[in-house]
Design a protein around this motif. Sequence first.
Motif, PDB file in Angstrom:
ATOM      1  N   ALA A  82       0.829  -1.213   0.000  1.00 29.14           N
ATOM      2  CA  ALA A  82       0.000   0.000   0.000  1.00 29.14           C
ATOM      3  C   ALA A  82       0.861   1.259   0.000  1.00 29.14           C
ATOM      4  CB  ALA A  82      -0.931  -0.011   1.214  1.00 29.14           C
ATOM      5  N   CYS A  83       1.934   1.256   0.780  1.00 27.75           N
ATOM      6  CA  CYS A  83       2.837   2.420   0.805  1.00 27.75           C
ATOM      7  C   CYS A  83       3.501   2.624  -0.553  1.00 27.75           C
ATOM      8  CB  CYS A  83       3.891   2.241   1.884  1.00 27.75           C
ATOM      9  SG  CYS A  83       3.249   2.447   3.551  1.00 27.75           S
ATOM     10  N   ALA A  84       3.940   1.546  -1.174  1.00 20.44           N
ATOM     11  CA  ALA A  84       4.574   1.657  -2.483  1.00 20.44           C
ATOM     12  C   ALA A  84       3.585   2.181  -3.524  1.00 20.44           C
ATOM     13  CB  ALA A  84       5.139   0.304  -2.914  1.00 20.44           C
ATOM     14  N   ALA A  85       2.349   1.697  -3.467  1.00 22.92           N
ATOM     15  CA  ALA A  85       1.340   2.172  -4.420  1.00 22.92           C
ATOM     16  C   ALA A  85       1.019   3.641  -4.183  1.00 22.92           C
ATOM     17  CB  ALA A  85       0.073   1.327  -4.294  1.00 22.92           C
ATOM     18  N   GLY A  86       0.929   4.054  -2.921  1.00 25.43           N
ATOM     19  CA  GLY A  86       0.662   5.456  -2.614  1.00 25.43           C
ATOM     20  C   GLY A  86       1.788   6.359  -3.066  1.00 25.43           C
ATOM     21  N   LEU A  87       3.012   5.937  -2.836  1.00 25.96           N
ATOM     22  CA  LEU A  87       4.161   6.728  -3.264  1.00 25.96           C
ATOM     23  C   LEU A  87       4.217   6.841  -4.782  1.00 25.96           C
ATOM     24  CD1 LEU A  87       6.746   8.215  -2.484  1.00 25.96           C
ATOM     25  CD2 LEU A  87       7.930   6.016  -2.557  1.00 25.96           C
ATOM     26  N   ALA A  88       3.941   5.747  -5.467  1.00 24.89           N
ATOM     27  CA  ALA A  88       3.936   5.781  -6.932  1.00 24.89           C
ATOM     28  C   ALA A  88       2.855   6.733  -7.438  1.00 24.89           C
ATOM     29  CB  ALA A  88       3.716   4.380  -7.486  1.00 24.89           C
ATOM     30  N   ARG A 143       3.549  10.102  -9.565  1.00 26.98           N
ATOM     31  CA  ARG A 143       2.930  10.208 -10.892  1.00 26.98           C
ATOM     32  C   ARG A 143       2.141  11.510 -11.014  1.00 26.98           C
ATOM     33  NH1 ARG A 143      -2.036   9.219 -12.531  1.00 26.98           N
ATOM     34  NH2 ARG A 143      -2.593   8.211 -10.571  1.00 26.98           N
ATOM     35  N   ARG A 144       1.421  11.883  -9.964  1.00 25.42           N
ATOM     36  CA  ARG A 144       0.629  13.114 -10.006  1.00 25.42           C
ATOM     37  C   ARG A 144       1.506  14.358 -10.029  1.00 25.42           C
ATOM     38  NH1 ARG A 144      -4.764  12.458  -6.388  1.00 25.42           N
ATOM     39  NH2 ARG A 144      -5.352  10.409  -7.137  1.00 25.42           N
ATOM     40  N   ARG A 145       2.621  14.334  -9.289  1.00 23.15           N
ATOM     41  CA  ARG A 145       3.490  15.515  -9.236  1.00 23.15           C
ATOM     42  C   ARG A 145       4.222  15.719 -10.547  1.00 23.15           C
ATOM     43  NH1 ARG A 145       7.087  16.497  -4.220  1.00 23.15           N
ATOM     44  NH2 ARG A 145       6.786  18.624  -4.844  1.00 23.15           N
ATOM     45  N   ARG A 146       4.480  14.664 -11.279  1.00 24.30           N
ATOM     46  CA  ARG A 146       5.239  14.787 -12.514  1.00 24.30           C
ATOM     47  C   ARG A 146       4.469  15.594 -13.559  1.00 24.30           C
ATOM     48  NH1 ARG A 146       6.597   9.344 -14.661  1.00 24.30           N
ATOM     49  NH2 ARG A 146       7.850   9.283 -12.793  1.00 24.30           N
ATOM     50  N   GLY A 147       3.172  15.424 -13.633  1.00 24.69           N
ATOM     51  CA  GLY A 147       2.382  16.097 -14.645  1.00 24.69           C
ATOM     52  C   GLY A 147       1.896  17.469 -14.242  1.00 24.69           C
ATOM     53  N   ARG A 148       2.058  17.845 -13.004  1.00 22.26           N
ATOM     54  CA  ARG A 148       1.496  19.105 -12.510  1.00 22.26           C
ATOM     55  C   ARG A 148       2.631  20.087 -12.197  1.00 22.26           C
ATOM     56  NH1 ARG A 148      -1.924  18.276  -7.358  1.00 22.26           N
ATOM     57  NH2 ARG A 148      -2.962  16.901  -8.804  1.00 22.26           N
ATOM     58  N   PRO A 149       2.553  21.335 -12.675  1.00 23.24           N
ATOM     59  CA  PRO A 149       3.590  22.317 -12.327  1.00 23.24           C
ATOM     60  C   PRO A 149       3.480  22.709 -10.853  1.00 23.24           C
ATOM     61  CG  PRO A 149       1.854  23.359 -13.582  1.00 23.24           C
ATOM     62  CD  PRO A 149       1.548  21.894 -13.562  1.00 23.24           C
ATOM     63  N   ARG A 150       4.563  23.167 -10.310  1.00 23.37           N
ATOM     64  CA  ARG A 150       4.572  23.589  -8.913  1.00 23.37           C
ATOM     65  C   ARG A 150       3.673  24.795  -8.717  1.00 23.37           C
ATOM     66  NH1 ARG A 150      10.736  23.900  -7.025  1.00 23.37           N
ATOM     67  NH2 ARG A 150      10.658  22.085  -5.675  1.00 23.37           N
TER      68      ARG A 150
END
Length: 93
Positions: free
Chosen positions: A22-28, A32-39
């Motif tokens: 579950a932790c690995a899936a949450g981290l992934a 994944r969400r941060r990669r596509g979204r600008p800061r």
Amino acid sequence: MPEYKTLSRTTGATVLTLVAVACAAGLADVLRRRRGRPRAHRPVETVPRQHTPHGVPVIPRQRRTGPDGEAVRLTPAERDAFAVLVRHLSEGD
């Protein structure tokens, strides 16, 4: 069931494995969400970035923003008293 495989040991191992998955899936998912979204907040750079010849960023030198150095003229008696105080403090008495 053999002695070394108790119910609590098997249950504990199963729970730990599920938590790790579950932790690995949450981290992934977060990555994944941060990669596509600008800061949302980027600090404003007031000093242009400097780079070494190899392209590595360098921290710029600090600007002096504090007060100018002050000087106080001491009388010979005050200098002697200060020397005694420093000697007394350095001896640890």
